[in-house]
Design a protein around this motif. Structure first.
Motif, PDB file in Angstrom:
ATOM      1  N   GLU A 265      -3.012   5.667  -6.385  1.00  0.00           N
ATOM      2  CA  GLU A 265      -1.637   6.096  -6.651  1.00  0.00           C
ATOM      3  C   GLU A 265      -1.309   7.251  -5.717  1.00  0.00           C
ATOM      4  O   GLU A 265      -1.960   7.405  -4.694  1.00  0.00           O
ATOM      5  CB  GLU A 265      -1.411   6.411  -8.148  1.00  0.00           C
ATOM      6  CG  GLU A 265      -2.508   7.174  -8.846  1.00  0.00           C
ATOM      7  CD  GLU A 265      -2.462   8.642  -8.537  1.00  0.00           C
ATOM      8  OE1 GLU A 265      -3.304   9.085  -7.735  1.00  0.00           O
ATOM      9  OE2 GLU A 265      -1.608   9.350  -9.094  1.00  0.00           O
ATOM     10  N   GLU A 266      -0.308   8.042  -6.052  1.00  0.00           N
ATOM     11  CA  GLU A 266       0.185   9.068  -5.130  1.00  0.00           C
ATOM     12  C   GLU A 266      -0.894  10.064  -4.694  1.00  0.00           C
ATOM     13  O   GLU A 266      -0.805  10.643  -3.623  1.00  0.00           O
ATOM     14  CB  GLU A 266       1.362   9.837  -5.762  1.00  0.00           C
ATOM     15  CG  GLU A 266       2.665   9.074  -5.807  1.00  0.00           C
ATOM     16  CD  GLU A 266       2.815   8.242  -7.060  1.00  0.00           C
ATOM     17  OE1 GLU A 266       1.788   7.940  -7.714  1.00  0.00           O
ATOM     18  OE2 GLU A 266       3.949   7.864  -7.394  1.00  0.00           O
TER      19      GLU A 266
ATOM     20  N   GLU B  81       2.334   1.752  -3.396  1.00  0.00           N
ATOM     21  CA  GLU B  81       1.275   2.236  -4.290  1.00  0.00           C
ATOM     22  C   GLU B  81       1.065   3.744  -4.140  1.00  0.00           C
ATOM     23  O   GLU B  81       0.856   4.450  -5.118  1.00  0.00           O
ATOM     24  CB  GLU B  81       0.001   1.489  -3.891  1.00  0.00           C
ATOM     25  CG  GLU B  81      -1.218   1.705  -4.715  1.00  0.00           C
ATOM     26  CD  GLU B  81      -2.381   0.925  -4.118  1.00  0.00           C
ATOM     27  OE1 GLU B  81      -2.429  -0.297  -4.321  1.00  0.00           O
ATOM     28  OE2 GLU B  81      -3.223   1.524  -3.429  1.00  0.00           O
ATOM     29  N   LEU B  82       1.156   4.227  -2.902  1.00  0.00           N
ATOM     30  CA  LEU B  82       0.936   5.650  -2.641  1.00  0.00           C
ATOM     31  C   LEU B  82       2.206   6.483  -2.842  1.00  0.00           C
ATOM     32  O   LEU B  82       2.202   7.686  -2.611  1.00  0.00           O
ATOM     33  CB  LEU B  82       0.408   5.857  -1.212  1.00  0.00           C
ATOM     34  CG  LEU B  82      -0.976   5.274  -0.932  1.00  0.00           C
ATOM     35  CD1 LEU B  82      -1.313   5.377   0.546  1.00  0.00           C
ATOM     36  CD2 LEU B  82      -2.046   5.964  -1.740  1.00  0.00           C
ATOM     37  N   GLY B  83       3.291   5.843  -3.247  1.00  0.00           N
ATOM     38  CA  GLY B  83       4.516   6.562  -3.566  1.00  0.00           C
ATOM     39  C   GLY B  83       5.412   6.861  -2.380  1.00  0.00           C
ATOM     40  O   GLY B  83       6.343   7.641  -2.485  1.00  0.00           O
TER      41      GLY B  83
ATOM     42  N   SER C 277     -13.708   7.370  10.476  1.00  0.00           N
ATOM     43  CA  SER C 277     -12.748   8.357   9.971  1.00  0.00           C
ATOM     44  C   SER C 277     -13.215   8.809   8.607  1.00  0.00           C
ATOM     45  O   SER C 277     -14.272   8.377   8.144  1.00  0.00           O
ATOM     46  CB  SER C 277     -11.364   7.726   9.859  1.00  0.00           C
ATOM     47  OG  SER C 277     -11.351   6.809   8.795  1.00  0.00           O
ATOM     48  N   GLN C 278     -12.406   9.653   7.962  1.00  0.00           N
ATOM     49  CA  GLN C 278     -12.817  10.155   6.650  1.00  0.00           C
ATOM     50  C   GLN C 278     -12.871   9.036   5.600  1.00  0.00           C
ATOM     51  O   GLN C 278     -13.559   9.164   4.598  1.00  0.00           O
ATOM     52  CB  GLN C 278     -11.897  11.273   6.188  1.00  0.00           C
ATOM     53  CG  GLN C 278     -10.454  10.856   6.005  1.00  0.00           C
ATOM     54  CD  GLN C 278      -9.606  11.988   5.466  1.00  0.00           C
ATOM     55  OE1 GLN C 278      -9.782  13.124   5.850  1.00  0.00           O
ATOM     56  NE2 GLN C 278      -8.687  11.666   4.590  1.00  0.00           N
ATOM     57  N   THR C 279     -12.171   7.941   5.831  1.00  0.00           N
ATOM     58  CA  THR C 279     -12.188   6.858   4.844  1.00  0.00           C
ATOM     59  C   THR C 279     -13.343   5.890   5.034  1.00  0.00           C
ATOM     60  O   THR C 279     -13.597   5.073   4.167  1.00  0.00           O
ATOM     61  CB  THR C 279     -10.871   6.061   4.865  1.00  0.00           C
ATOM     62  OG1 THR C 279     -10.603   5.688   6.210  1.00  0.00           O
ATOM     63  CG2 THR C 279      -9.719   6.841   4.320  1.00  0.00           C
ATOM     64  N   GLY C 280     -14.016   5.942   6.154  1.00  0.00           N
ATOM     65  CA  GLY C 280     -15.156   5.057   6.346  1.00  0.00           C
ATOM     66  C   GLY C 280     -15.412   4.715   7.785  1.00  0.00           C
ATOM     67  O   GLY C 280     -14.938   5.396   8.702  1.00  0.00           O
TER      68      GLY C 280
ATOM     69  N   ARG D 157     -21.333   9.894   2.328  1.00  0.00           N
ATOM     70  CA  ARG D 157     -22.016   9.892   3.626  1.00  0.00           C
ATOM     71  C   ARG D 157     -23.257  10.759   3.542  1.00  0.00           C
ATOM     72  O   ARG D 157     -23.159  11.930   3.168  1.00  0.00           O
ATOM     73  CB  ARG D 157     -21.124  10.543   4.693  1.00  0.00           C
ATOM     74  CG  ARG D 157     -20.025   9.722   5.200  1.00  0.00           C
ATOM     75  CD  ARG D 157     -19.031  10.694   5.830  1.00  0.00           C
ATOM     76  NE  ARG D 157     -17.705  10.149   5.731  1.00  0.00           N
ATOM     77  CZ  ARG D 157     -17.191   9.338   6.621  1.00  0.00           C
ATOM     78  NH1 ARG D 157     -17.880   9.009   7.682  1.00  0.00           N
ATOM     79  NH2 ARG D 157     -15.984   8.855   6.468  1.00  0.00           N
TER      80      ARG D 157
ATOM     81  N   PHE E  34      -1.632   6.442   8.812  1.00  0.00           N
ATOM     82  CA  PHE E  34      -2.632   5.405   8.542  1.00  0.00           C
ATOM     83  C   PHE E  34      -2.770   4.551   9.794  1.00  0.00           C
ATOM     84  O   PHE E  34      -1.767   4.201  10.409  1.00  0.00           O
ATOM     85  CB  PHE E  34      -2.186   4.510   7.377  1.00  0.00           C
ATOM     86  CG  PHE E  34      -2.068   5.242   6.072  1.00  0.00           C
ATOM     87  CD1 PHE E  34      -3.107   5.217   5.159  1.00  0.00           C
ATOM     88  CD2 PHE E  34      -0.932   5.968   5.762  1.00  0.00           C
ATOM     89  CE1 PHE E  34      -3.011   5.913   3.961  1.00  0.00           C
ATOM     90  CE2 PHE E  34      -0.822   6.657   4.571  1.00  0.00           C
ATOM     91  CZ  PHE E  34      -1.864   6.622   3.670  1.00  0.00           C
TER      92      PHE E  34
ATOM     93  N   GLN F  97      -7.688   7.019   8.059  1.00  0.00           N
ATOM     94  CA  GLN F  97      -6.809   8.179   7.903  1.00  0.00           C
ATOM     95  C   GLN F  97      -7.519   9.411   8.442  1.00  0.00           C
ATOM     96  O   GLN F  97      -8.732   9.406   8.582  1.00  0.00           O
ATOM     97  CB  GLN F  97      -6.562   8.460   6.415  1.00  0.00           C
ATOM     98  CG  GLN F  97      -5.900   7.386   5.632  1.00  0.00           C
ATOM     99  CD  GLN F  97      -5.863   7.759   4.149  1.00  0.00           C
ATOM    100  OE1 GLN F  97      -5.553   8.876   3.775  1.00  0.00           O
ATOM    101  NE2 GLN F  97      -6.173   6.796   3.305  1.00  0.00           N
TER     102      GLN F  97
ATOM    103  N   GLN G 111     -14.536  -0.607   7.101  1.00  0.00           N
ATOM    104  CA  GLN G 111     -13.226  -0.078   6.720  1.00  0.00           C
ATOM    105  C   GLN G 111     -12.191  -0.427   7.790  1.00  0.00           C
ATOM    106  O   GLN G 111     -12.415  -0.156   8.970  1.00  0.00           O
ATOM    107  CB  GLN G 111     -13.351   1.438   6.542  1.00  0.00           C
ATOM    108  CG  GLN G 111     -12.132   2.115   6.010  1.00  0.00           C
ATOM    109  CD  GLN G 111     -11.761   1.657   4.611  1.00  0.00           C
ATOM    110  OE1 GLN G 111     -10.784   0.947   4.455  1.00  0.00           O
ATOM    111  NE2 GLN G 111     -12.529   2.043   3.619  1.00  0.00           N
TER     112      GLN G 111
ATOM    113  N   ARG H 282       0.835  -1.209   0.000  1.00  0.00           N
ATOM    114  CA  ARG H 282       0.000   0.000   0.000  1.00  0.00           C
ATOM    115  C   ARG H 282       0.870   1.259   0.000  1.00  0.00           C
ATOM    116  O   ARG H 282       0.584   2.221  -0.706  1.00  0.00           O
ATOM    117  CB  ARG H 282      -0.894  -0.038   1.250  1.00  0.00           C
ATOM    118  CG  ARG H 282      -1.835   1.103   1.377  1.00  0.00           C
ATOM    119  CD  ARG H 282      -3.077   0.961   0.527  1.00  0.00           C
ATOM    120  NE  ARG H 282      -4.010   2.042   0.771  1.00  0.00           N
ATOM    121  CZ  ARG H 282      -4.364   2.945  -0.144  1.00  0.00           C
ATOM    122  NH1 ARG H 282      -3.914   2.867  -1.376  1.00  0.00           N
ATOM    123  NH2 ARG H 282      -5.206   3.905   0.159  1.00  0.00           N
TER     124      ARG H 282
END
Lengths: 108, 156
Positions: B73-74, A16-18, A60-63, B131, A46, A80, A76, A13
């Motif tokens: 990705e980034e 993937e996010l750099g 959280s904001q992701t779920g 949401r 994270f 984050q 989730q 992960r």
């Protein structure tokens, strides 16, 4: 998510996010008293949930992770941003996360 | 370069619903260039005021919910947007529309504006979290439909 799966998942992960391997890991074992509410500021971090506990709500904001909730169509495990944790049990409850802290890039 | 829109439709019917969804991005995508959101209530509109009321007074625009989009990705979280059905203040000081409840630009969710984003086309999937914020009012409007429009740039 099990700890083994989380440790397999995190490097992929981050790649993937750099972030590559520019991160550190911390194991967080939180203890929540009955009806306790906890807010964690995890901007640029994270929190990977490695437990599957009922009576706990992690939002959280992701779920959302809340096994008693019928409002979400997916649970989730990767959180984050601002994370709100709530213990809805009438007893002390333990919850475990792997915290991924992104390191700052060195500037010359 | 050609621009194409990918439309995802979500039907929300429960109060405080959290809906996760994924959108597949075509292989020949160069970049994601804009995001557009529209909402249409199944029943009565939520808090839409008659023009006679909003000609001089500022009115609140009721919030339906918020949407976040994540790329693989980034970019990670590349879009956060709030969803309003219409702009209740679009007719302020427009006396030509006085006492008429008619369709106009920017009302009834009829006209929307795309918001520019720049995301690399390498992301195969865009993940979204919606949401609901209407709460109990959702029973009054009998649910609603959202369209998430993702504009992409592809090779000719």
């Amino acid at each position: 998510m099990t700890i083994e799966l989380a440790l397999e998942y995190i490097p992929r992960r981050m790649e993937e996010l750099g972030f590559g391997n520019r991160y550190t890991l911390r194991f967080r074992h939180l203890v929540l008293q009955p009806s306790d509410k906890l807010t964690i500021d995890a901007q640029s971090q994270f929190f990977i949930l490695v437990d599957q506990i009922s009576g706990i709500s992690v939002e959280s904001q992701t779920g959302l992770f809340d096994l008693s909730s019928s409002s979400a169509n997916e649970m989730q495990y990767e959180h984050q941003g601002i994370i709100n944790i709530r213990n809805m049990n009438g007893r002390t409850t333990h919850i475990r996360f792997i915290q991924v802290i992104i390191k700052h890039e060195k500037t010359t | 370069m050609k621009e194409t829109a990918i439309i995802t439709i979500l039907n929300i019917s429960r109060a405080y619903e959290i809906r996760h969804f994924q959108v597949r991005i075509p292989r020949d995508t160069q970049s994601i260039c804009a995001i557009e959101l529209t909402v249409r209530a199944n029943g009565k509109s939520l808090g839409k005021v008659a023009p006679v009321e909003n000609i001089l007074n500022y009115q609140r625009n009721p919030l339906f919910g918020d949407l976040m989009l994540f790329s693989c990705e980034e970019g990670n979280c590349f879009y956060t947007g709030e969803l309003h059905e219409s702009d209740n203040n679009s007719l302020m000081f427009d006396f030509s529309k006085f006492e008429k409840d008619e369709f106009a630009e920017w009302t009834h969710g009829a006209k929307q504006e795309a918001e520019e984003v720049t995301v690399d086309g390498d992301t195969t999937v865009v993940m979204g979290v919606y949401r609901d914020k209407t709460g109990k009012a959702i029973t009054e409007i009998r649910g609603y439909e959202i369209k998430v429009i993702i504009w992409i740039k592809t090779k000719d």
